[in-house]
Design a protein around this motif. Sequence first.
Motif, mmCIF file in Angstrom:
data_model
loop_
_atom_site.group_PDB
_atom_site.id
_atom_site.type_symbol
_atom_site.label_atom_id
_atom_site.label_comp_id
_atom_site.label_asym_id
_atom_site.label_seq_id
_atom_site.Cartn_x
_atom_site.Cartn_y
_atom_site.Cartn_z
ATOM 1 N N ARG A 1 0.766 -1.336 -0.088
ATOM 2 C CA ARG A 1 0.172 -0.130 -0.100
ATOM 3 C C ARG A 1 0.906 1.260 -0.250
ATOM 4 O O ARG A 1 1.866 1.349 0.803
ATOM 5 C CB ARG A 1 -0.882 -0.018 1.299
ATOM 6 N N ARG B 1 -4.645 6.796 -2.443
ATOM 7 C CA ARG B 1 -4.219 5.467 -1.972
ATOM 8 C C ARG B 1 -4.112 4.472 -3.105
ATOM 9 O O ARG B 1 -5.111 4.050 -3.764
ATOM 10 C CB ARG B 1 -5.045 4.896 -0.859
ATOM 11 N N GLU C 1 -2.946 0.242 -4.186
ATOM 12 C CA GLU C 1 -2.686 -1.020 -3.715
ATOM 13 C C GLU C 1 -1.930 -1.880 -4.946
ATOM 14 O O GLU C 1 -2.567 -2.075 -6.093
ATOM 15 C CB GLU C 1 -3.772 -1.757 -3.178
#
Length: 410
Positions: free
Chosen positions: A46, A53, A55
């Motif tokens: 992450r 954000r 991932e």
Amino acid sequence: MANLTASKVASLAKKTPGRFADGGGLYFVVPTTTDKKPGQAYWMLRYSFNKKRRELTLAKYTDMSLSEARAQAALKMAQVREGQNPIALKKQSQMQEFKTVNDLFEDWQQVNRNRLKHPQIPERVYRKDIAPHIGEYNVDQVTARDIRRVITAINDSGRPSISNDALMYCKQLFNHGIKLDVIGANPASAFHVDDAGGIEKSRDRALTIEELSQAFEVFRANPQSFTRDNYLACSLLVLLGCRKSELCEAKWKEFDLDKAVWELPRERSKSGVGLTIPLPDLAVEMFHELQIRAVDSDYVFPSRRLAIRPHMGPDTLNRAICKMFGIETGKRTTPPNLMGDLEYFRVHDLRRTCRTLLASLGVPGHVAERCLNHKLKGVEGIYDRHDYFEERTEALALLAQRLRPIIAPG
């Protein structure tokens, strides 16, 4: 600070679904299956990029140890600090790699299949005359000298028009590489037609009746070199005026010999227009013989080398005619010229000969043009949708009567 150990990770992978942080953005993820049991575990990173954000899956747990995952996570985070998005970099690395010229050609040919009516033409030139020289080269290591070697070899084989085609396809191929950012420059860009086969002049060769008689007499006298299939193909080309590819790639399902017609489909016609071709008696006789020779093949002229293609090849007839003139490329010994003082001709000249003979027999121009499946030009072509089937039937029957003593004597 790292929170996981190798033994703890092994234990979690077996029985505890969830997401477990190791520090530095690295997570060990154990998904839950439909029956609420732990699924196949994997490593995930992450991070934030452009204030969002993100991932990124690094690898399956079975493919990467804890220490290796930490090393990969550290590498990816360093990329983020340098202003690079690891997800974008991963997608870029997964794109098709073009290591060799052959790799680049395969991608280019996919484009050709969508944009060209006959994509097999550039493919044939590439595989026969370009790939043997540079196909296995790294695409970014091909030089202008390599391109010159390609076109020089074709010129030396006596095929200037193919040399021009090969140069054109090389330019298009490497321009495709520039579009894909595989190469920065086109090694063929500096060459012109004069460096290849030269400016091509339109051919106007049409054989006279005397020349036809001489040529077909030589064909008949040399059945070992000029096979019966080749003989019948050339006979039908001058008799029907069709294009070489239309005849050599024809399937039996296109023919109704009882009704003496050939339904040439639109998709196989160079003009893009289908045509019902009336078959004179002489043509029907030849097709009956070809049916016997074809045995159970779907094709009128089945290939004798089935591993290459199912029908007669595009160069077969021209090579056979060249041999009769004492021209055979790629051979150490030169065959004798069996044609004597007859001026050299090509397969397409037989089609032009058909058109000339039709005119000499008094066939009107618009009927002769439709015999050759040419679109009528100008206003006549726009408004005249009549197919002239009856007129073409009479014209080809008249031509067959004139040609029978020449191509089917006795």
